[in-house]
Design an enzyme around this catalytic site. Structure first.
Site, PDB file in Angstrom:
ATOM      1  N   HIS A 142       0.845  -1.186   0.000  1.00  0.00           N
ATOM      2  CA  HIS A 142       0.000   0.000   0.000  1.00  0.00           C
ATOM      3  C   HIS A 142       0.883   1.238   0.000  1.00  0.00           C
ATOM      4  CE1 HIS A 142      -4.088  -1.417   0.036  1.00  0.00           C
ATOM      5  NE2 HIS A 142      -3.836  -2.290   0.999  1.00  0.00           N
ATOM      6  N   ASP A 167      -0.034   7.321  -3.429  1.00  0.00           N
ATOM      7  CA  ASP A 167      -1.112   7.024  -4.379  1.00  0.00           C
ATOM      8  C   ASP A 167      -1.391   8.178  -5.326  1.00  0.00           C
ATOM      9  OD1 ASP A 167      -1.409   4.538  -3.306  1.00  0.00           O
ATOM     10  OD2 ASP A 167      -3.291   4.928  -2.288  1.00  0.00           O
TER      11      ASP A 167
END
Length: 369
Positions: free
Chosen positions: A128, A158
């Site tokens: 992640h 991200d």
């Protein structure tokens, strides 16, 4: 601005959908291919929306079936780009890898969004945002000495190192395809992008602005660049790096004649000066500090939640936030010719399936708006 750009998004999670939303915000025509219909825990169909799909058209297709794969193949025939965020090899196993899609459309730009990249020892591992920016070095300075580095939510990885780098890569590939007639594969890895984002910070090393050891650099240990807790438990931020801004800060805090603060860049005394600032800023509320410092050249801002930010006079004037579908949203950025943009509506999952399928059956006539 991007009204003639056509994008097919193979929906996933995180940076891929954000990248497609950002391009849709800027006017691109985006068809989001989503997985099967949403079903409730009781097995009943339910209405499903994702704000990441605002401005897009939503189509439901099962990519594990020949019909679903053929839908994608037909869509990309007239598209400029495709976005996918699967683990390396998944799209190939589905029969929708770059070679297959580029055979259908040689000018296609194939955008691949991953954390670790398409190759390398960790390419197949789960991860992640915080893992990717840890490995790239981007989390290293996020914190102060003696404290664990803190992940700045999804902004560095991200979004910054992933979605926005993919968007730039797609646009560069589309421009090249329109000139050369040749498509390309864009390998957008968060570890690559977040490392590249460190370049500005690392450029400060030769002049001592950043040190290898955490807690020894301006951004994580100085008194004039950081955040401070106020009397009401809220926080404010300072960034008085330049000498003229620092001088004004001392003036506002009535510290001009205090010998402790004369040598701004004496790193050996930063700890002492920071402790003094902590005491000073804890003596008033965030609002009181705003009344004294906001709008001046001391480089000051209150630390606000998104909801608080939406009500701040500056943000209200620029009309940055708005509410729709029962949630707070931010308007597209950047702006062109000073005009703010209201993004397109958020579709229900599969809302445009029938319309798009009819267009495909008609050899693509009217597929793109």
């Amino acid at each position: 601005m991007l009204g003639d750009i056509k994008i097919v998004e193979i929906c996933g999670i995180g940076p891929g959908p954000f990248c497609a939303m950002h391009l849709a915000d800027l006017g691109a025509q985006v068809i989001a291919v989503e997985r099967g219909e949403a079903v409730s825990v009781t097995g009943e169909k339910k209405v499903s929306k994702s704000v990441m799909n605002r401005g897009k058209r939503s189509v439901v297709a099962d990519l594990k079936t020949p019909e679903g794969r053929e839908t994608v193949l037909k869509l990309v025939e007239s598209a400029d780009a495709v976005i996918e965020g699967m683990r390396p090899g998944v799209m190939e196993r589905l029969g929708l890898g770059p070679e297959v899609l580029l055979a259908r459309n040689p000018k296609l730009v194939y955008g691949r969004m991953t954390g670790w990249g398409q190759n390398g020892p960790m390419a197949q591992a789960a991860g992640h945002d915080n893992n990717y920016i840890s490995l790239s070095g981007a989390m290293y300075y996020c914190g102060t000495e003696g404290e664990a580095p803190s992940s700045p939510i999804t902004l560095i990885g991200d979004i910054g190192g992933g979605a926005l780098y993919l968007a730039i890569g797609l646009l560069a590939g589309i421009l090249n395809a329109r000139t050369t007639g040749k498509g390309t594969v864009v390998d957008s890895a968060i570890v690559d992008g977040s490392a590249h984002m460190m370049q500005l910070l690392m450029s400060m090393a030769p002049r001592g602005g950043i040190q290898e050891q955490r807690g020894k650099s301006m951004h994580d240990s100085s008194h004039f660049y950081g955040t401070y807790r106020c009397a009401d438990g809220h926080y404010i931020s300072l960034g008085a790096m330049e000498p003229q801004f620092y001088a004004l800060l001392l003036e506002k805090l009535e510290l001009v004649d205090d010998p402790r603060f004369i040598r701004q860049w004496d790193m050996s005394r930063w700890g002492e000066m920071r402790s003094a600032f902590e005491t000073i800023f804890s003596s008033r509320t965030r609002e009181q500090w705003g009344e004294l410092l906001e709008g001046t050249d001391v480089c000051f801002a209150p630390v606000l939640s998104p909801q608080e930010s939406s009500g701040h006079p500056h943000m209200v004037h620029r009309d940055v936030y708005f509410e729709r579908d029962g949630m707070l949203q931010a308007r597209p950025a950047p702006r062109f010719d000073g005009q703010r943009v209201t993004p397109g509506a958020t579709p229900i999952r599969g809302e445009h399936t029938e319309q798009v399928m009819e267009s495909l059956d008609a050899n693509g006539e009217g597929l793109w708006a």
